[in-house]
Write a protein that holds these residues in place. Sequence first.
Motif, short mmCIF file in Angstrom:
data_model
loop_
_atom_site.label_atom_id
_atom_site.label_comp_id
_atom_site.label_asym_id
_atom_site.label_seq_id
_atom_site.Cartn_x
_atom_site.Cartn_y
_atom_site.Cartn_z
N ILE A 171 26.68 24.45 -44.37
CA ILE A 171 26.43 24.58 -45.73
C ILE A 171 24.83 24.22 -45.80
N TRP A 172 24.52 23.73 -45.24
CA TRP A 172 23.36 23.55 -45.65
C TRP A 172 22.00 24.43 -45.06
N ALA A 173 21.72 25.40 -44.38
CA ALA A 173 21.61 26.66 -44.38
C ALA A 173 21.95 27.37 -44.97
N ALA A 174 23.46 27.80 -45.92
CA ALA A 174 23.23 28.53 -47.08
C ALA A 174 22.71 28.10 -47.89
N LEU A 175 22.31 26.83 -48.38
CA LEU A 175 21.23 26.57 -49.58
C LEU A 175 20.36 26.71 -49.75
N ALA A 176 19.88 26.33 -48.05
CA ALA A 176 18.48 26.96 -47.53
C ALA A 176 17.91 28.52 -47.80
N GLU A 177 19.23 29.04 -48.24
CA GLU A 177 19.74 30.88 -47.87
C GLU A 177 18.82 30.96 -49.01
N MET A 178 19.60 30.12 -50.03
CA MET A 178 19.30 29.95 -51.30
C MET A 178 19.24 30.26 -52.53
N GLY A 179 17.97 28.96 -51.66
CA GLY A 179 16.46 29.03 -52.21
C GLY A 179 16.41 26.92 -52.71
N VAL A 180 17.61 26.15 -52.92
CA VAL A 180 17.90 25.17 -52.86
C VAL A 180 17.28 24.06 -52.24
N ILE A 181 17.27 24.67 -51.11
CA ILE A 181 16.57 23.14 -50.37
C ILE A 181 15.32 23.47 -50.51
N GLY A 182 14.90 24.18 -50.77
CA GLY A 182 13.49 24.30 -50.38
C GLY A 182 12.37 24.71 -51.53
N SER A 187 0.82 13.83 -51.41
CA SER A 187 0.31 12.69 -51.31
C SER A 187 -0.33 12.90 -50.01
N ALA A 188 0.73 14.01 -48.77
CA ALA A 188 -0.02 14.11 -47.39
C ALA A 188 -0.36 14.41 -47.24
N PRO A 189 -0.80 14.16 -46.03
CA PRO A 189 -2.58 14.97 -46.05
C PRO A 189 -2.23 16.55 -45.28
N ALA A 190 -2.68 16.96 -44.67
CA ALA A 190 -2.46 18.62 -45.02
C ALA A 190 -1.88 19.10 -43.75
N ALA A 191 -2.52 18.23 -42.27
CA ALA A 191 -1.66 18.28 -41.11
C ALA A 191 0.39 17.47 -40.57
N ILE A 192 0.35 16.85 -42.18
CA ILE A 192 1.63 17.24 -42.43
C ILE A 192 2.11 17.39 -43.67
N ALA A 193 1.84 17.76 -43.93
CA ALA A 193 2.11 18.42 -45.09
C ALA A 193 2.90 19.97 -44.13
N GLU A 194 1.48 20.86 -43.26
CA GLU A 194 2.01 21.92 -42.74
C GLU A 194 3.31 21.49 -41.39
N LYS A 195 3.73 20.22 -40.68
CA LYS A 195 3.99 20.17 -39.82
C LYS A 195 5.92 19.50 -40.78
N TRP A 196 5.61 19.56 -41.62
CA TRP A 196 7.36 19.86 -41.79
C TRP A 196 7.98 20.11 -43.73
N LEU A 197 7.21 20.37 -44.02
CA LEU A 197 7.02 21.17 -45.52
C LEU A 197 7.97 22.79 -44.83
N PRO A 198 7.88 23.46 -44.35
CA PRO A 198 8.17 24.77 -43.87
C PRO A 198 9.42 24.48 -43.72
N GLY A 199 9.94 23.64 -42.65
CA GLY A 199 11.04 23.09 -41.90
C GLY A 199 11.68 22.83 -43.03
N ILE A 200 11.28 22.33 -44.32
CA ILE A 200 12.29 21.91 -45.41
C ILE A 200 12.79 22.98 -45.93
N ALA A 201 12.21 23.53 -46.30
CA ALA A 201 12.50 25.16 -47.15
C ALA A 201 12.59 26.22 -46.41
N ASP A 202 13.24 26.43 -44.71
CA ASP A 202 13.89 26.09 -44.31
C ASP A 202 15.34 26.53 -44.25
N GLY A 203 15.66 24.99 -43.64
CA GLY A 203 16.85 24.28 -44.16
C GLY A 203 15.88 24.40 -42.56
N SER A 204 15.36 23.61 -41.86
CA SER A 204 15.58 23.80 -40.55
C SER A 204 15.04 21.78 -39.88
#
Length: 339
Positions: A43-54, A101-118
């Motif tokens: 369900i989480w993966a499907a919501l990510a595919e729909m764009g909800v998680i990101g 608020s996060a430095p670029a390195a932290i944002a780049e580390k975590w935000l893409p994964g949040i967007a794709d549901g991983s």
Amino acid sequence: MNFAFTDDQLLFRDAVAEFFANECPPEKVRWSWNDEVGRDASIWAALAEMGVIGLTVPEAFGGMGMNEIDLLPILTEAGRYAYPAPLVETVAVVAPLLAESAPAAIAEKWLPGIADGSVIATVQLDGQPFVNDMHIANLLIAQRGDQLFAIPAEHVRSTPQISVDGARRLFSVEWDEADAELIVSGDAALRAADRAFDRGAAATAAQLIGLSEQMIAMTVAYVSDRKQFGVPIGSFQAVKHHLADAELKVSFARPAVWAAAYGLANSSADVDREVSMAKCFASDAAEVVARKALQTHGAIGYTTEHDLHFWLKRSWALASSWGDAAWHRRRVAHLLLDA
């Protein structure tokens, strides 16, 4: 000025509502109470595919770059179907906090994964004793005084806690600063934490609206079918009054939640007050609706065999999360009288 949701926002909401109706029926909520993990990763993966998680992740990191006005109608639907997953923590709180608020390195580390549901994220701000869904999270954002940290889940020691809502998994956590990455400190961290709290409270208020609307719908269906003296009990004036009182509370709370979403999305100068009014009204509404629904159903509504108890207990849990109604009333009084 048009304060209505756009056609695109309503279409997105309706698509999510249809998805939850198919993928998160009451049987799935019941399963989440009894399963060891209690979360369906598909369900989480499907919501990510729909764009909800990101939804709140900036486009530069693979998200949709939307705001609270787009998000709150979706969270209302999540509440309506009692979806048991950390949407509030991941989508409403952590993603925008990292983006702002996060430095670029932290944002780049975590935000893409949040967007794709991983990546599933959860949060603990000062004053919050427990963490939601630490058992499935990849990332914990935690506050210690005037510092905010990002801690990978493998460095967090968690202990399960009892919740009135069996589908809502709570944990006490411990972690060492040596294993954490500093996001921001000082006054900037305090401002970021305040904004994160406001987002969490407003998002939870939206879920409470959905929960309340569903409890009213369940109760209307019940009183239409249940008969006494040869007629549906919904025809009795006393029952009508209970339902009218419940609907009145929700009708007053709903626009307050919308106003909070608008205030957050547009950085209103009064956003603290707007959020507290929304959470106060939504918590009060859910309490009244739950009481009326249970009274109208009778004892059957509280039994584990009846689906209503899932919505009752979720509403009780969320009404006290991110500040209960009394706490937010005190906050509004402080903001008004000390201004």
